[in-house]
Design a protein around this motif. Structure first.
Motif, PDB file in Angstrom:
ATOM      1  N   ALA A  19       4.799   6.965  17.072  1.00 56.59           N
ATOM      2  CA  ALA A  19       3.804   6.246  16.265  1.00 56.59           C
ATOM      3  C   ALA A  19       3.351   4.966  16.958  1.00 56.59           C
ATOM      4  N   LEU A  20       4.290   4.216  17.521  1.00 56.01           N
ATOM      5  CA  LEU A  20       3.931   2.955  18.184  1.00 56.01           C
ATOM      6  C   LEU A  20       3.133   3.209  19.456  1.00 56.01           C
ATOM      7  N   VAL A  26      -4.816   2.449  20.090  1.00 56.75           N
ATOM      8  CA  VAL A  26      -5.957   2.035  19.262  1.00 56.75           C
ATOM      9  C   VAL A  26      -5.967   0.524  19.033  1.00 56.75           C
ATOM     10  N   GLY A  27      -5.232  -0.211  19.867  1.00 52.51           N
ATOM     11  CA  GLY A  27      -5.360  -1.663  19.893  1.00 52.51           C
ATOM     12  C   GLY A  27      -4.633  -2.428  18.804  1.00 52.51           C
ATOM     13  N   PHE A  28      -3.551  -1.885  18.257  1.00 49.42           N
ATOM     14  CA  PHE A  28      -2.793  -2.609  17.238  1.00 49.42           C
ATOM     15  C   PHE A  28      -2.150  -3.847  17.844  1.00 49.42           C
ATOM     16  N   ARG A  35       4.426  -3.334  10.957  1.00 55.87           N
ATOM     17  CA  ARG A  35       4.261  -2.646   9.670  1.00 55.87           C
ATOM     18  C   ARG A  35       4.366  -1.133   9.848  1.00 55.87           C
ATOM     19  N   LEU A  36       3.717  -0.611  10.888  1.00 57.49           N
ATOM     20  CA  LEU A  36       3.761   0.823  11.144  1.00 57.49           C
ATOM     21  C   LEU A  36       5.183   1.284  11.425  1.00 57.49           C
ATOM     22  N   ALA A  37       5.936   0.498  12.177  1.00 58.66           N
ATOM     23  CA  ALA A  37       7.324   0.863  12.487  1.00 58.66           C
ATOM     24  C   ALA A  37       8.151   0.992  11.211  1.00 58.66           C
ATOM     25  N   ILE A  38       7.943   0.086  10.261  1.00 60.55           N
ATOM     26  CA  ILE A  38       8.671   0.162   8.988  1.00 60.55           C
ATOM     27  C   ILE A  38       8.274   1.424   8.226  1.00 60.55           C
ATOM     28  N   GLY A  67      -8.813   0.126  14.662  1.00 57.14           N
ATOM     29  CA  GLY A  67      -7.933   1.271  14.839  1.00 57.14           C
ATOM     30  C   GLY A  67      -7.178   1.633  13.577  1.00 57.14           C
ATOM     31  N   ARG A  68      -6.706   2.888  13.506  1.00 58.28           N
ATOM     32  CA  ARG A  68      -5.888   3.350  12.386  1.00 58.28           C
ATOM     33  C   ARG A  68      -4.877   4.366  12.892  1.00 58.28           C
ATOM     34  N   VAL A  69      -3.712   4.358  12.309  1.00 53.33           N
ATOM     35  CA  VAL A  69      -2.705   5.387  12.539  1.00 53.33           C
ATOM     36  C   VAL A  69      -2.292   5.915  11.174  1.00 53.33           C
ATOM     37  N   ASP A  70      -2.470   7.213  10.973  1.00 53.75           N
ATOM     38  CA  ASP A  70      -2.105   7.852   9.720  1.00 53.75           C
ATOM     39  C   ASP A  70      -0.797   8.604   9.886  1.00 53.75           C
TER      40      ASP A  70
END
Length: 332
Positions: A19-20, A26-28, A35-38, A67-70
Motif C-alpha cells: 500500500a505504501l 501517487v505523491g502521498f 494514515r494509510l498504514a494504519i 492522489g488516492r489509494v483505495d
C-alpha cells in the motif's frame, strides 16, 4: 489493482508495504502515508483475528484533486450482526482492544462496511485528496474489480470508460487464455476503444476486430449508458455476461458467439431500457454465473465498488482472471 493474501501475521506487513509503495507513486506525503498504514494494518489484522484469513485489494489513481489509494478488505468469516455497534471502540468479538474498525473509519477519507452473520465482512475504504468513494460522483457511478489469476502479474481481463456526449461508454475485455498473450490483446483493445470517439458500440467492436487480428483475440462487450434517457446499448462477442436491473424489471444481456480479432460475425446492438434507478453488473467468465444479489440483504443499495467486491470474493474462479464491473444511477 493488486491483491495480497492475508493468512498469517507476516502478510499484514506485506499488505502495508504494498500500500505504501502505491502511495509513493501517487505523491502521498508523510501524513497521508501514516494514515494509510494504519488503515491497511488494522484491516489486515481484522481479517486474521475475526475472519480466519482473506485478502486485501489495493488500487491507486491520480485525480484532479490529487492522489488516492483505495483499500478493500475481504473475508468469509462469521460476519457481524451489528456493524455500527462493532464500530465503537472497545467492542470486540475476539481477543484485542476492539479499536480496529473505529481506527479504519477515522483514518479513511471514505469507509463502507458490509457484513452479515454467516456471510463474512467486506470493507471498502481509502485515503485520498477527495472523500468520495471509488465510482462516483455523477449521474452514473461505475467501479470494478479486475485482477489476474493467482500467481500471475499480468491478466487478460480489463476494462475502460470514456464519456460520449451525454452518455458513458464502457469496454469490458477478456483476452483469450492467460498471461502475456491475453494481456497483449486486452491492451490493444483498450487503446483502440479510447480512440473511437463517438462511435456506437457495434462500430467499436467492428474496429477492434481488425485491430486484434494479430493478437490471440478476445471476448469483448461495449456498453453505452444514457442515464437521462434510461437507455443502455450493448454489443458483445464472446463470454461477457451482464445483468440490467431497474425498478421491477431485470434483464440478462446477450452476447454473440465468436472471438473479436478472429471469427466475430456481423455485430448486433441490443437496447435495454429501465425504470427508476439502474443497477447493472457485467463480468467475464472469471466470475461464476451462479451469483444472485438476492442472497445478500441490502447489498444492492451499496456503492458499486462494494457490490463488485462482494461478488468477486464469493464467486471468483481461482484459476482464471477476474473482472466484475458495476454501474449504478441514483434514485430519480
Amino acid at each position: 489493482m493488486i491483491t495480497v493474501e492475508v493468512r498469517e501475521q507476516s502478510q499484514v506487513a506485506e499488505a502495508r508495504r504494498r500500500a505504501l509503495s502505491l502511495a509513493e507513486n501517487v505523491g502521498f506525503g508523510e501524513q497521508r502515508c501514516g494514515r494509510l498504514a494504519i488503515v491497511v494494518t488494522e484491516a489486515a489484522t481484522n481479517i486474521l483475528r475475526h475472519g480466519g484469513g482473506g485478502e486485501i485489494l489495493l488500487s491507486a489513481d491520480m485525480e484532479p484533486e490529487g492522489g488516492r489509494v483505495d483499500v478493500i478488505a475481504l473475508d468469509k468469516g462469521p460476519g457481524m450482526a451489528n456493524v455500527q455497534e462493532s464500530m465503537r471502540d472497545g467492542v470486540s468479538t475476539a481477543e484485542g482492544p476492539g479499536t480496529g474498525l473505529g481506527a479504519i473509519r477515522r483514518q479513511s477519507d471514505h469507509c463502507d462496511v458490509y457484513s452479515r452473520p454467516g456471510q463474512g465482512t467486506a470493507i471498502v475504504c481509502g485515503v485520498a485528496a477527495s472523500a468520495r468513494p471509488p465510482g462516483g460522483p455523477g449521474p452514473l457511478r461505475i467501479a470494478g474489480v479486475c485482477l489476474p489469476r493467482a500467481g500471475e502479474t499480468l491478466g487478460g481481463d480489463g476494462w475502460a470508460v470514456r464519456k460520449a456526449g451525454n452518455g458513458t461508454v464502457v469496454l469490458l475485455c477478456d483476452g483469450l487464455g492467460h498471461g502475456v498473450g491475453a494481456n497483449t490483446a486486452t491492451v490493444a483493445a483498450k487503446a483502440g476503444f479510447q480512440a473511437m470517439g463517438e462511435a456506437a458500440p457495434g462500430e467499436v467492436i467492428a474496429d477492434l476486430h481488425e485491430r486484434l487480428r494479430r493478437t490471440r483475440g478476445a471476448a469483448v462487450a461495449v456498453v453505452r449508458v444514457d442515464p437521462l434517457d434510461r437507455r443502455m446499448t450493448v454489443a458483445g462477442v464472446g463470454n461477457i455476461s451482464g445483468l440490467v436491473r431497474g425498478g421491477a424489471s431485470q434483464m440478462r444481456t446477450l452476447s454473440q458467439n465468436g472471438v473479436v480479432g478472429h471469427n466475430a460475425v456481423r455485430i448486433k446492438e441490443l437496447e435495454y431500457a429501465w425504470e427508476g434507478p439502474l443497477l447493472a453488473v457485467f463480468h467475464s467468465d472469471g466470475l461464476s454465473a451462479k451469483w444472485d444479489l438476492e442472497m445478500y440483504q441490502g447489498l444492492a443499495t451499496r456503492q458499486p465498488m462494494m457490490i463488485a467486491a462482494v461478488l468477486y470474493r464469493d464467486f471468483k474462479r481461482e484459476r482464471d482472471d477476474n473482472l466484475v464491473v458495476v454501474m449504478k444511477t441514483e434514485d430519480p
